[in-house]
Design a protein around this motif. Structure first.
Motif, short mmCIF file in Angstrom:
data_model
loop_
_atom_site.label_atom_id
_atom_site.label_comp_id
_atom_site.label_asym_id
_atom_site.label_seq_id
_atom_site.Cartn_x
_atom_site.Cartn_y
_atom_site.Cartn_z
N ARG A 182 26.35 56.05 64.33
CA ARG A 182 25.61 54.87 64.79
C ARG A 182 25.14 54.00 63.63
NH1 ARG A 182 27.46 53.18 68.25
NH2 ARG A 182 29.08 54.66 67.71
N LEU A 183 24.96 54.61 62.46
CA LEU A 183 24.42 53.86 61.32
C LEU A 183 25.49 53.45 60.32
CD1 LEU A 183 21.17 55.92 60.49
CD2 LEU A 183 21.37 53.87 61.90
N ASP A 184 26.75 53.76 60.59
CA ASP A 184 27.79 53.51 59.58
C ASP A 184 27.89 52.04 59.20
OD1 ASP A 184 28.88 52.70 61.98
OD2 ASP A 184 30.69 53.93 61.84
N SER A 185 27.65 51.14 60.15
CA SER A 185 27.72 49.70 59.85
C SER A 185 26.49 49.22 59.10
CB SER A 185 27.88 48.90 61.15
OG SER A 185 29.12 49.17 61.76
N ILE A 186 25.30 49.55 59.60
CA ILE A 186 24.06 49.06 58.97
C ILE A 186 23.91 49.62 57.56
CG2 ILE A 186 22.61 50.91 59.91
CD1 ILE A 186 21.54 47.23 59.45
N ILE A 187 24.46 50.82 57.30
CA ILE A 187 24.41 51.39 55.96
C ILE A 187 25.06 50.45 54.94
CG2 ILE A 187 25.55 53.16 54.53
CD1 ILE A 187 24.80 55.20 56.64
N PHE A 188 26.18 49.86 55.32
CA PHE A 188 26.87 48.95 54.40
C PHE A 188 26.29 47.54 54.44
CE2 PHE A 188 30.73 48.93 51.76
CZ PHE A 188 30.83 50.28 51.48
N VAL A 189 25.68 47.17 55.56
CA VAL A 189 25.16 45.82 55.72
C VAL A 189 23.80 45.64 55.06
CG1 VAL A 189 24.28 44.19 57.45
CG2 VAL A 189 26.47 45.34 57.82
#
Length: 262
Positions: A240-247
């Motif tokens: 669930r956090l894979d996108s926000i981690i990079f953003v």
């Protein structure tokens, strides 16, 4: 229970917890501390790192970065971006294992980025939780419409070797809809310039997609479908956090630039 219903209910609970806790500073910091701990455990499974050592490292950096000085923030972000660069190279390479030590990746890919999430609502020195919620809305819009456009119109694979279901059409559709959602987010939710949020929408779409692909490569290297099973129908917290981690690091840097030039 029907799989679609399970996935919907699980996602609704996740969003409700995230929204409610994000509105208040103490619960917000606690929630992402819990998310960091779970993501660390899941990442240690994917990479065969020692769970307790990994938890100790993540907790140390989370507590340290919560009270970090501006100069130290830049050092932490510099290391984070270095790790991101290495992981981006790894994504396009044929290598199975990432080329830097696992605990280094843990710090730069998990501990610092999740800490950067808690910096975003405090970029002006005043706690503004709606800023972070706006970022999440754009990421969710991008993910949702990338799936819908990809399913309805997708013909050209985006990165078939790592994520066979992602398509170029889906990526473009997700980006366009993220841009569309950024306008009401700017006008009614955060009351910030629309141009700023159009840029944040682009950051969310591009770097969010890269974050998703990199986590997919970690899972492929580990031979698993999901990072965990804490969220029925969705997998783990890291999923669930894979996108926000990079953003998150790039959004934080964007706000620092805007503050500096204004």
């Amino acid at each position: 229970m029907n799989e679609t219903l399970t996935r919907t209910l699980s996602g609704a609970v996740y969003i409700a917890i995230l929204v409610v806790c994000s509105l208040f500073s103490p619960s917000f910091i606690t929630l992402f501390g819990v998310f960091l701990a779970i993501a660390t455990i899941e990442f240690s499974r994917l990479t065969d790192l020692n769970r307790w050592t990994s938890l100790g490292i993540s907790a140390f950096f989370y507590l340290l970065l919560a009270v970090i000085t501006p100069a130290s923030t830049l050092i932490a972000l510099g290391f984070c971006l270095f790790v991101f660069g290495v992981l981006l190279w790894w994504l396009f390479s044929d290598k199975r294992q990432a080329p830097i030590p696992g605990y280094g990746i843990l710090i730069g890919y998990i501990a610092i980025p999740i800490s950067a999430i808690i910096w975003i609502p405090n970029t002006t020195g005043i706690f503004k939780p709606l800023t972070l919620l706006g970022v999440f809305i754009l990421i969710w819009a991008n993910d949702t419409f990338a799936f819908l456009f990809g399913k309805g119109f997708g013909k050209h694979k985006l990165f078939e070797r790592i994520s066979p279901k992602k398509t170029v059409e889906g990526f473009i559709g997700g980006w366009v809809m993220s841009l569309a959602f950024s306008i009401p987010v700017a006008i009614w939710l955060t009351k910030e310039p629309v141009l700023h949020w159009l840029i944040i929408a682009t950051i969310a779409s591009f770097f969010g997609t890269i974050g998703d692909l990199i986590e997919s490569k970690f899972k492929r290297s580990a031979g698993v479908k999901d990072s965990g099973n804490i969220m029925p129908g969705h997998g783990g917290i890291l999923d669930r956090l894979d996108s926000i981690i990079f953003v998150a690091p790039f959004v934080f840097l964007f706000y620092q630039i805007v503050t500096y030039v204004s």
